[in-house]
Design an enzyme around this catalytic site. Sequence first.
Site, short mmCIF file in Angstrom:
data_model
loop_
_atom_site.label_atom_id
_atom_site.label_comp_id
_atom_site.label_asym_id
_atom_site.label_seq_id
_atom_site.Cartn_x
_atom_site.Cartn_y
_atom_site.Cartn_z
CB ALA A 226 -0.77 4.03 1.99
CB SER B 82 -0.96 -0.01 1.20
OG SER B 82 -0.24 -0.13 2.41
CB SER C 55 -2.38 2.99 12.88
OG SER C 55 -1.27 2.41 13.55
NE ARG C 56 0.24 -1.57 7.43
CZ ARG C 56 0.59 -1.79 6.17
NH1 ARG C 56 1.56 -2.65 5.90
NH2 ARG C 56 0.01 -1.15 5.18
CG ASN C 57 2.77 -0.74 13.67
OD1 ASN C 57 3.49 -1.69 13.94
ND2 ASN C 57 2.93 -0.02 12.57
N GLY D 223 6.44 10.67 7.87
CA GLY D 223 5.08 11.19 7.81
C GLY D 223 4.90 12.45 8.60
CE LYS E 4 5.72 5.54 12.12
NZ LYS E 4 4.63 5.11 11.24
#
Length: 331
Positions: free
Chosen positions: A143, A14, A257-259, A139, A194
Amino acid sequence: MDEESTIGIIGSGSWATAIAKMVLNNSDRLNWYFREQEHIDRFRKMDHNPNYLTSVDFDTDQIFFSTDINEIVENSDVLIFAVPSAFLKESLESLRTPLKDKFIVSAIKGLVPDENLIIGSFFNKHYEVPIDSIAVISGPCHAEEVALERLSYLTIACQDIKKARVFASRLACSYIKTTVIDDIYGTEYSAVLKNVMAIAAGICHGLGYGDNFQAVLISNGIQEIKRFVDTVHPITRDIKSSAYLGDLLVTAYSQFSRNRTFGNMLGKGYSVKSAQLEMLMIAEGYYAVKSIVEINKKYKVNMPITEAVHNIIYEKISPAIEIKLLTDQLR
């Protein structure tokens, strides 16, 4: 690196797709490496990436696709690496073309796990790329919002500010604003940390902690990041700027946010493995936290949030117990 330099992208996820969209706003040519020919064939047929950001349409006549990384490297002056850090070495296994005369851009927010190296240091050490020919994209910029053309800000870090400005101009457009700085080490380590903080935020959300606590967690998180980056690479930097604090905030709070998503699943009781299987995407913080803890054995920086995330993921300590212990260390 100049305004006519040909850009190549290594990676097909992505973030790579979002960067390709930015590049093609200002250029009519892009070289793009994919691992699978089937992926390329489907892309050409549908005019979009079949697996990521499918709403973004491309003019595939502007894109030279290849499954041969050497072909992409040979035909590109600038190479943007946008693969998960854990798979960077695997992506480079078949590379035979030198990189030392290329301008290398890291869009990877992670460390090379078995070496505990940030991406810039990895290319400098193993591929003889001069430090002033390495840049970092940071950032806050997801995406998914680039795909929607929502106003976003990027920081390009490079020790050669002139090169940073030229590269930044290749990405800037009506919905992308760019800033340049020279702190490649601080931005890379901050981008790594982060993700760890975002996992912590997700875990706490999954456990039922509220907004008041999240605010305390993230304010302690930026202090933890500052302590670490100032120890590892002590220069004057404004940790409150968007490359550091802004990137942390969007990763800790955003639905994209995948995290954070990964952490939220852990907080809700998923095992690490089941959370990874269900997400289908890489949470960079999973690898990063192990590497940071290893690196910090040398520096001994006080990092209670990082240690808590490490204990939950790798020591299999109950998230509820570990976060309860963490709450007594925050201020």
